[in-house]
Design an enzyme around this catalytic site. Structure first.
Site: not given
Ligand code: BDR
Ligand code: CA
Length: 320
Positions: A9, A242
């Protein structure tokens, strides 16, 4: 060689992860499937196409889910204060990037790719788990055909980052994540327990830009600045990488400590999206964690080695 579908995303840390996958010599990127999360599905797909164009990535971009697995579930707004209005740090991504997404739906692309190459395809999912859950619902047989599923999401021995209980990718579609964790396929969960320890300083990011000397690395540096500003109040200096951590796991699992056990996701209530593992070998009473496949979570990370690997992979390609 690892054949990878990157479900993403984009998203600033997603962008770094994509460049890592694109440049790493042991990764064969089969496709980039998009999902809503850091921005709407229109924006994350546009951003994936933009990065494909700017970084000359051959793999197709395939548009995925724009709403949760359960259609009527409460949905959460994109975190514009983290990734910017355009999802890529407000660098001014054009509305029309001049290239188009693959006409298939992301979850069908995933199904077809896994069936075409049994035992060979690794799914790396660093957004909400919606596309993976849709693929499993439509073709449960892919569980036995996939090589492994590596996801960035969840928080086990630490707090979440959206609520005290939940991490963003899981909080954004808890039912989808529960489907993914409880399916009989091998899942590795790279969550906040390890990603929050993996912080690339702005100086290290500038080193990558300068060592690579390419417009690709300059773009990565520029689009990361807004995100780094957001993280200033949370980490001493730099960006939490991340999504790159999940990608590094694919090529260097030895840099992680892990624990096995069944995983469930809290769906609803004040702990909506919380991830809880029942460690193998621990005795409890009968519970909703029983008789499910044991999955792997990451409990420790060699963060300096992971950051070096990201650096080395990105600078390994110098020309644009
Ligand atoms: C995750 O949420 C998104 O904001 C990031 O891209 C990452 O995948 C971190 O919680
Ligand atoms: Ca992401």
């Amino acid at each position: 060689m690892h054949k990878v579908i990157f479900d993403t995303d984009p998203g600033v840390d997603d962008a770094m992860a994509l460049l890592f996958l694109h440049h790493h010599p042991q990764i064969d990127l089969l496709g980039i499937t998009t999902v809503f999360g850091n921005a709407t599905i229109e924006t994350t797909t546009r951003n994936a196409l933009y990065l494909k164009r700017e970084w000359k990535i051959d793999a197709p971009v395939v548009r995925g889910a724009g709403e949760t697995f359960l259609p009527n579930r409460v949905s959460h707004e994109p975190p514009k204060y983290i990734h910017g209005d355009d999802g890529l740090g407000n660098i001014g991504v054009p509305d029309d990037v001049g290239i188009h997404a693959d006409p298939r739906l992301a979850h069908r692309f995933i199904i077809e790719a896994i069936k075409a190459d049994p035992g060979e395809v690794t799914l790396v999912a660093v957004g909400r788990m919606t596309n993976l859950a849709l693929a499993l619902r439509e073709a449960p047989e892919i569980a036995k055909l996939v090589k492994q599923v590596v996801i960035m999401g969840g928080a086990f021995e630490v707090n979440g980052n959206v609520t005290p209980a939940a991490e963003a990718n899981i909080h954004g579609d808890p039912e989808a994540a529960d489907v993914v964790f409880t399916a009989d396929w091998p899942v590795v969960v790279v969550g906040l327990d390890v990603t929050m320890q993996t912080v690339m300083t702005n100086g290290q990011l500038a080193d990558i830009r300068d060592a690579a000397g390419s417009s690709r690395a300059r773009l990565l540096f520029d689009l990361s600045q807004f995100y780094i500003q957001f993280y200033q109040s949370r980490v001493p200096d730099g960006m939490v990488v991340h999504d790159s951590c999940a990608c590094v796991y694919v090529v260097a699992p030895e840099l992680f400590e892990t624990r096995k056990g069944t995983i469930r996701v809290v769906c609803g209530g004040i702990a909506d999206g919380q991830t809880i593992q029942k460690p193998d070998g621990r005795g409890f009473g009968p519970s909703e964690w029983d008789n499910l496949p044991s999955q792997t979570i990451c409990t420790g990370i060699d963060a300096p080695a992971v950051l070096k690997l990201i650096h080395d992979a990105i600078v390994s390609v110098k020309e644009d």
